[in-house]
Motif scaffolding. Structure first.
Motif, PDB file in Angstrom:
ATOM      1  N   ARG A  17      -0.831   0.707   5.292  1.00 14.07           N
ATOM      2  CA  ARG A  17      -0.030   0.174   4.183  1.00 14.07           C
ATOM      3  C   ARG A  17       0.292  -1.309   4.398  1.00 14.07           C
ATOM      4  NH1 ARG A  17       2.512   2.592   0.069  1.00 14.07           N
ATOM      5  NH2 ARG A  17       1.947   4.623   0.959  1.00 14.07           N
ATOM      6  N   ILE A  18       0.651  -1.685   5.625  1.00 13.41           N
ATOM      7  CA  ILE A  18       0.945  -3.090   5.894  1.00 13.41           C
ATOM      8  C   ILE A  18      -0.289  -3.946   5.675  1.00 13.41           C
ATOM      9  CG2 ILE A  18       1.546  -4.727   7.729  1.00 13.41           C
ATOM     10  CD1 ILE A  18       3.433  -2.554   8.851  1.00 13.41           C
ATOM     11  N   LEU A  19      -1.439  -3.482   6.154  1.00  8.04           N
ATOM     12  CA  LEU A  19      -2.674  -4.247   5.960  1.00  8.04           C
ATOM     13  C   LEU A  19      -3.002  -4.385   4.484  1.00  8.04           C
ATOM     14  CD1 LEU A  19      -5.050  -5.717   7.223  1.00  8.04           C
ATOM     15  CD2 LEU A  19      -6.209  -3.515   7.489  1.00  8.04           C
ATOM     16  N   ALA A  20      -2.790  -3.333   3.711  1.00 10.23           N
ATOM     17  CA  ALA A  20      -3.028  -3.397   2.269  1.00 10.23           C
ATOM     18  C   ALA A  20      -2.090  -4.401   1.601  1.00 10.23           C
ATOM     19  CB  ALA A  20      -2.857  -2.012   1.650  1.00 10.23           C
ATOM     20  N   GLU A  21      -0.841  -4.431   2.026  1.00 15.14           N
ATOM     21  CA  GLU A  21       0.114  -5.383   1.455  1.00 15.14           C
ATOM     22  C   GLU A  21      -0.312  -6.818   1.740  1.00 15.14           C
ATOM     23  OE1 GLU A  21       4.050  -2.452   1.912  1.00 15.14           O
ATOM     24  OE2 GLU A  21       3.776  -4.172   3.243  1.00 15.14           O
ATOM     25  N   VAL A  22      -0.749  -7.080   2.962  1.00 16.41           N
ATOM     26  CA  VAL A  22      -1.145  -8.445   3.330  1.00 16.41           C
ATOM     27  C   VAL A  22      -2.398  -8.875   2.566  1.00 16.41           C
ATOM     28  CG1 VAL A  22      -1.976  -9.884   5.230  1.00 16.41           C
ATOM     29  CG2 VAL A  22      -0.032  -8.353   5.581  1.00 16.41           C
ATOM     30  N   PHE A  23      -3.395  -8.016   2.503  1.00 16.84           N
ATOM     31  CA  PHE A  23      -4.610  -8.360   1.757  1.00 16.84           C
ATOM     32  C   PHE A  23      -4.309  -8.567   0.278  1.00 16.84           C
ATOM     33  CE2 PHE A  23      -7.654  -6.932   5.123  1.00 16.84           C
ATOM     34  CZ  PHE A  23      -8.539  -7.995   5.018  1.00 16.84           C
ATOM     35  N   SER A  24      -3.424  -7.737  -0.283  1.00 16.52           N
ATOM     36  CA  SER A  24      -3.158  -7.788  -1.722  1.00 16.52           C
ATOM     37  C   SER A  24      -2.417  -9.040  -2.150  1.00 16.52           C
ATOM     38  CB  SER A  24      -2.346  -6.550  -2.140  1.00 16.52           C
ATOM     39  OG  SER A  24      -3.093  -5.378  -1.967  1.00 16.52           O
ATOM     40  N   ASN A  26      -3.246 -12.111  -1.765  1.00 20.75           N
ATOM     41  CA  ASN A  26      -4.126 -13.151  -2.297  1.00 20.75           C
ATOM     42  C   ASN A  26      -5.547 -12.674  -2.583  1.00 20.75           C
ATOM     43  OD1 ASN A  26      -2.342 -15.618  -2.074  1.00 20.75           O
ATOM     44  ND2 ASN A  26      -2.312 -14.940   0.060  1.00 20.75           N
ATOM     45  N   HIS A  27      -5.796 -11.374  -2.461  1.00 20.95           N
ATOM     46  CA  HIS A  27      -7.165 -10.881  -2.605  1.00 20.95           C
ATOM     47  C   HIS A  27      -7.190  -9.587  -3.402  1.00 20.95           C
ATOM     48  CE1 HIS A  27      -8.291 -13.898   0.349  1.00 20.95           C
ATOM     49  NE2 HIS A  27      -7.299 -13.460   1.108  1.00 20.95           N
ATOM     50  N   ASP A  28      -8.350  -9.272  -3.971  1.00 23.86           N
ATOM     51  CA  ASP A  28      -8.541  -8.014  -4.684  1.00 23.86           C
ATOM     52  C   ASP A  28      -8.880  -6.924  -3.673  1.00 23.86           C
ATOM     53  OD1 ASP A  28      -8.148  -9.180  -7.222  1.00 23.86           O
ATOM     54  OD2 ASP A  28     -10.224  -9.862  -7.264  1.00 23.86           O
ATOM     55  N   LEU A  29      -8.312  -5.754  -3.876  1.00 25.38           N
ATOM     56  CA  LEU A  29      -8.402  -4.715  -2.858  1.00 25.38           C
ATOM     57  C   LEU A  29      -8.471  -3.339  -3.496  1.00 25.38           C
ATOM     58  CD1 LEU A  29      -8.114  -4.196   0.284  1.00 25.38           C
ATOM     59  CD2 LEU A  29      -5.677  -3.877  -0.165  1.00 25.38           C
ATOM     60  N   VAL A  30      -9.331  -2.485  -2.931  1.00 22.34           N
ATOM     61  CA  VAL A  30      -9.345  -1.055  -3.232  1.00 22.34           C
ATOM     62  C   VAL A  30      -9.182  -0.312  -1.914  1.00 22.34           C
ATOM     63  CG1 VAL A  30     -10.707   0.899  -4.062  1.00 22.34           C
ATOM     64  CG2 VAL A  30     -10.773  -1.274  -5.300  1.00 22.34           C
ATOM     65  N   VAL A  31      -8.243   0.619  -1.877  1.00 25.31           N
ATOM     66  CA  VAL A  31      -8.029   1.451  -0.691  1.00 25.31           C
ATOM     67  C   VAL A  31      -8.614   2.833  -0.966  1.00 25.31           C
ATOM     68  CG1 VAL A  31      -6.314   2.585   0.777  1.00 25.31           C
ATOM     69  CG2 VAL A  31      -5.946   0.225   0.015  1.00 25.31           C
ATOM     70  N   ALA A  32      -9.441   3.317  -0.031  1.00 23.36           N
ATOM     71  CA  ALA A  32      -9.963   4.685  -0.094  1.00 23.36           C
ATOM     72  C   ALA A  32      -9.848   5.262   1.306  1.00 23.36           C
ATOM     73  CB  ALA A  32     -11.407   4.701  -0.574  1.00 23.36           C
ATOM     74  N   ALA A  33      -8.902   6.167   1.502  1.00 21.72           N
ATOM     75  CA  ALA A  33      -8.588   6.658   2.851  1.00 21.72           C
ATOM     76  C   ALA A  33      -8.473   8.175   2.842  1.00 21.72           C
ATOM     77  CB  ALA A  33      -7.284   6.034   3.342  1.00 21.72           C
ATOM     78  N   PRO A  34      -8.670   8.796   4.005  1.00 21.78           N
ATOM     79  CA  PRO A  34      -8.539  10.255   4.085  1.00 21.78           C
ATOM     80  C   PRO A  34      -7.133  10.728   3.725  1.00 21.78           C
ATOM     81  CG  PRO A  34      -9.649   9.382   6.035  1.00 21.78           C
ATOM     82  CD  PRO A  34      -9.091   8.205   5.295  1.00 21.78           C
ATOM     83  N   ALA A  35      -7.072  11.900   3.135  1.00 24.18           N
ATOM     84  CA  ALA A  35      -5.778  12.464   2.762  1.00 24.18           C
ATOM     85  C   ALA A  35      -4.961  12.847   3.989  1.00 24.18           C
ATOM     86  CB  ALA A  35      -5.975  13.685   1.865  1.00 24.18           C
ATOM     87  N   GLU A  55      -5.464   9.776  -6.928  1.00 19.77           N
ATOM     88  CA  GLU A  55      -4.972   8.398  -6.904  1.00 19.77           C
ATOM     89  C   GLU A  55      -3.611   8.353  -6.222  1.00 19.77           C
ATOM     90  OE1 GLU A  55      -4.519   4.543  -9.910  1.00 19.77           O
ATOM     91  OE2 GLU A  55      -5.488   6.389 -10.589  1.00 19.77           O
ATOM     92  N   GLU A  56      -3.395   7.274  -5.470  1.00 19.63           N
ATOM     93  CA  GLU A  56      -2.144   7.076  -4.730  1.00 19.63           C
ATOM     94  C   GLU A  56      -1.423   5.872  -5.333  1.00 19.63           C
ATOM     95  OE1 GLU A  56       0.816   7.894  -2.349  1.00 19.63           O
ATOM     96  OE2 GLU A  56      -1.010   9.086  -2.125  1.00 19.63           O
ATOM     97  N   ALA A  57      -0.361   6.132  -6.067  1.00 24.22           N
ATOM     98  CA  ALA A  57       0.277   5.079  -6.872  1.00 24.22           C
ATOM     99  C   ALA A  57       1.226   4.191  -6.083  1.00 24.22           C
ATOM    100  CB  ALA A  57       1.030   5.723  -8.037  1.00 24.22           C
ATOM    101  N   SER A  58       1.521   4.515  -4.844  1.00 25.05           N
ATOM    102  CA  SER A  58       2.550   3.785  -4.111  1.00 25.05           C
ATOM    103  C   SER A  58       2.042   2.498  -3.448  1.00 25.05           C
ATOM    104  CB  SER A  58       3.163   4.697  -3.037  1.00 25.05           C
ATOM    105  OG  SER A  58       2.176   5.094  -2.095  1.00 25.05           O
ATOM    106  N   PHE A  59       0.739   2.215  -3.548  1.00 21.12           N
ATOM    107  CA  PHE A  59       0.182   1.007  -2.946  1.00 21.12           C
ATOM    108  C   PHE A  59       0.224  -0.154  -3.937  1.00 21.12           C
ATOM    109  CE2 PHE A  59      -1.205   3.909   0.201  1.00 21.12           C
ATOM    110  CZ  PHE A  59      -1.641   3.189   1.303  1.00 21.12           C
ATOM    111  N   PRO A  60       0.155  -1.400  -3.435  1.00 26.60           N
ATOM    112  CA  PRO A  60       0.177  -2.572  -4.321  1.00 26.60           C
ATOM    113  C   PRO A  60      -1.198  -2.895  -4.915  1.00 26.60           C
ATOM    114  CG  PRO A  60       0.103  -3.293  -2.056  1.00 26.60           C
ATOM    115  CD  PRO A  60       0.196  -1.786  -2.010  1.00 26.60           C
TER     116      PRO A  60
END
Length: 255
Positions: A17-24, A26-35, A55-60
């Motif tokens: 989640r932290i890595l997704a926040e940092v990438f998001s 300034n960059h376009d991002l799609v997260v696809a991770a195991p449940a 779909e996981e709505a809690s990500f940025p």
């Protein structure tokens, strides 16, 4: 940049989640991770049965959890979930290091990145060494990360964004190559980024027996001595290791 992000610790990993926040930022991002957690699974694929998507709505950013392996997640996302073609596939940040050949061969984090590399995308895997107390606290405790650890992971994520940019710009063809970064557990502001070979770790029994039942239990691995500094030595010394895992070299004819 346009990034596809996955991991093997699962969609609920605070490091993801932290890595997704940092990438998001300034960059376009799609997260696809195991449940759920899929550690130690390498590049396994779900040959039988079906992989379910939610779909996981809690990500940025656009984010999905899938019931498959890390490699499944990357394979499915590249064909079915990414709106635009990614500039790179990033996997991590793993809770725990992936330094040494035994870990590299077993890692779902590396496996997810390798799936991207085999589809000719620049591929980066990131992991963080944790001492036993830190690993236990994060792995078994449902409470949020301490502020100190959150800031540490965020600093690692910011360094990783820079490394991903460099990897994308590199003239080297990306096929079959995974750039593996292992971060230390403390004082990341003082850490050097050092290219290093993978430690020659000797695998051993990882299962305890009770009758006809066997239970996984990790035991520290022995490392073969070498004059060169390895990824394991660097992270234990407080630096960031950068290991270029080139699967193209597997067809070397030198014996």
């Amino acid at each position: 940049m346009n990034i596809l992000l996955s991991n093997d610790d699962g969609i609920d990993s605070p490091f993801l989640r932290i890595l997704a926040e940092v990438f998001s930022e300034n960059h376009d991002l799609v997260v696809a991770a195991p449940a759920k957690e899929q550690s130690w699974i390498g590049k396994a694929m779900s040959r039988r049965g079906s992989v379910q998507l939610e779909e996981e709505a809690s990500f940025p950013c656009l984010a999905y959890k899938l019931t498959g392996t890390p490699s499944d997640c990357v394979n499915i996302a590249l064909e079915h979930l990414c709106i635009d073609t990614p500039d790179a596939v990033v996997s991590g940040i793993n809770i725990g290091h992936n330094a040494g050949l035994s870990f590299i061969a077993s890692s779902g984090t590396i496996g997810a990145a390798l799936e991207g590399a085999l589809q000719r995308f620049p591929a980066i895997a990131a992991s963080m060494y944790l001492d036993p107390e830190q690993f236990k606290a994060i792995g078994e405790n449902e409470n949020p990360l301490t502020k100190q650890m959150e800031n540490h992971v965020r600093a690692a994520a910011e360094i990783l964004v820079s490394r991903v940019k460099d990897t994308i710009k590199a003239p080297t063809a990306p096929y079959g190559i995974v750039h593996s970064f292992n971060f230390p557990c403390r004082n990341i502001g003082k850490a050097r980024i050092v290219k290093a070979r993978a430690a020659r770790t000797i695998s051993r029994s990882l299962f305890n027996r009770q009758g006809n039942s066997f239970q996984f239990e990790y035991h520290p691995l022995e490392t073969m001595n070498s004059e060169e500094a390895s990824d394991r030595e660097l992270i234990h010394g407080g630096d960031i290791s950068h290991t270029v895992i080139n699967f193209n070299s597997l067809d070397n004819t030198t014996y």
